[in-house]
Design an enzyme around this catalytic site. Sequence first.
Site, PDB file in Angstrom:
ATOM      1  N   GLN A   1      22.610  51.282  45.321  1.00 50.91           N
ATOM      2  CA  GLN A   1      23.122  52.370  44.434  1.00 50.91           C
ATOM      3  C   GLN A   1      23.199  53.602  45.066  1.00 50.91           C
ATOM      4  O   GLN A   1      24.141  54.276  44.789  1.00 50.91           O
ATOM      5  CB  GLN A   1      21.803  52.342  43.360  1.00 50.91           C
ATOM      6  CG  GLN A   1      22.079  53.345  42.378  1.00 50.91           C
ATOM      7  CD  GLN A   1      21.013  53.642  41.485  1.00 50.91           C
ATOM      8  OE1 GLN A   1      19.795  53.723  41.826  1.00 50.91           O
ATOM      9  NE2 GLN A   1      21.313  54.284  40.245  1.00 50.91           N
TER      10      GLN A   1
ATOM     11  N   TYR B   1       5.497  48.738  46.079  1.00 52.48           N
ATOM     12  CA  TYR B   1       6.552  49.650  46.311  1.00 52.48           C
ATOM     13  C   TYR B   1       5.814  50.899  46.876  1.00 52.48           C
ATOM     14  O   TYR B   1       6.459  51.294  47.682  1.00 52.48           O
ATOM     15  CB  TYR B   1       7.293  49.889  45.041  1.00 52.48           C
ATOM     16  CG  TYR B   1       8.479  50.864  45.192  1.00 52.48           C
ATOM     17  CD1 TYR B   1       9.686  50.506  45.963  1.00 52.48           C
ATOM     18  CD2 TYR B   1       8.530  51.974  44.573  1.00 52.48           C
ATOM     19  CE1 TYR B   1      10.637  51.685  45.977  1.00 52.48           C
ATOM     20  CE2 TYR B   1       9.532  52.844  44.614  1.00 52.48           C
ATOM     21  CZ  TYR B   1      10.713  52.744  45.474  1.00 52.48           C
ATOM     22  OH  TYR B   1      11.708  53.535  45.479  1.00 52.48           O
TER      23      TYR B   1
HETATM   24  N1  SER Z   1      13.992  54.082  41.054  1.00 52.02           N
HETATM   25  C1  SER Z   1      12.784  53.680  41.419  1.00 52.02           C
HETATM   26  C2  SER Z   1      12.389  52.482  40.779  1.00 52.02           C
HETATM   27  O1  SER Z   1      12.159  52.573  39.520  1.00 52.02           O
HETATM   28  C3  SER Z   1      11.705  54.629  42.129  1.00 52.02           C
HETATM   29  O2  SER Z   1      12.153  55.107  43.101  1.00 52.02           O
HETATM   30  O3  SER Z   1      11.781  51.499  41.682  1.00 52.02           O
END
Ligand code: SER
Length: 317
Positions: free
Chosen positions: A12, A142
């Site tokens: 992206q 994450y």
């Molecule tokens: N846009 C990312 C996500 O939703 C957050 O850093 O994982």
Amino acid sequence: MKRILVTGATGQIGSELTLVLRDKYGAHNVVAAGHKRKPNRNMAESGPFCTIEVTDYKSVEKVVKAYDIHTIYHLAAVLSSAAESKPQLAWHINMDGLMTILEIARKYDCSVFTPSSIGAFGPSTPPDNTPQDTIQRPNTMYGISKVSGELLCDYYYEKYGVDTRGLRYPGLISHETLPGGGTTDYAVEIFYGAIKNKKYQCFLKAGTRLDMMYMPDAIRAAMELMEADSGRLKHRNAFNVTAMSFSPEDICASIKEQIPDFKMIYQVDPLRQAIADSWPHKMDDRAARSEWGWKAEYDLSAMTKEMIVKLRQKLKM
Ligand code: SER
């Protein structure tokens, strides 16, 4: 002439950042590196493209040596909800990938840009006006990889003098390449739904307020940070940056101003809702403003108008 490498160049951010970097520094000075996804025609034809495995030292080293790379925008990563489905893989890509890049940067004297995220915060972080320096105890893989990445980048700066810099990005909204596996993806999908079908089923519930940013601001932020005078940077990894803060009903209302018969319904996904609930509503980005002059240009209304125009052109609708 030394050159720039962009990992995750077909993703992206990378698909747009690479082209802006090529415009600014010369197309042949910006090497795009992807993995599985093929580059689009523009990226493939406008400058060098190669396939690399970011967790494999030799695969990255080959490119860094061949092109005499001096700056790496390391964007290859697994996003939040995808990381919850495959946490071990996410750790491998996000952490082993970053470690590979930092080790190569140490050896070949490269600067490194690494995106962190609102995901680097967690449920015990103050959610409003989230300070630059605050509690970071994320409860997602994450987030854990993002906090660890911030610390690792600071470590490489302090211990080895590698010029590492990073941003805590909010959810990013763009019309070029879809994000994948993120929690803030709804704020991109909603535009496709509005233009194609005049409706959208939102996977986050009303009232879920999160920081967001339009891609041109996100790209400018990365480039401005990398060009900032190193002596002015008290923080490095990573700066809070934000442009707007909204809930699903706010972006719905903004789209309705352009497409009055647009309708949104809610079908909450508990996994992504739980992730979103652990993230800040609005970060305080004063450190970025004072240390390198950060300022967002797009608010919700300006972004919505431009997204609709650009997506209508792209989708021919
Ligand atoms: N846009 C990312 C996500 O939703 C957050 O850093 O994982």
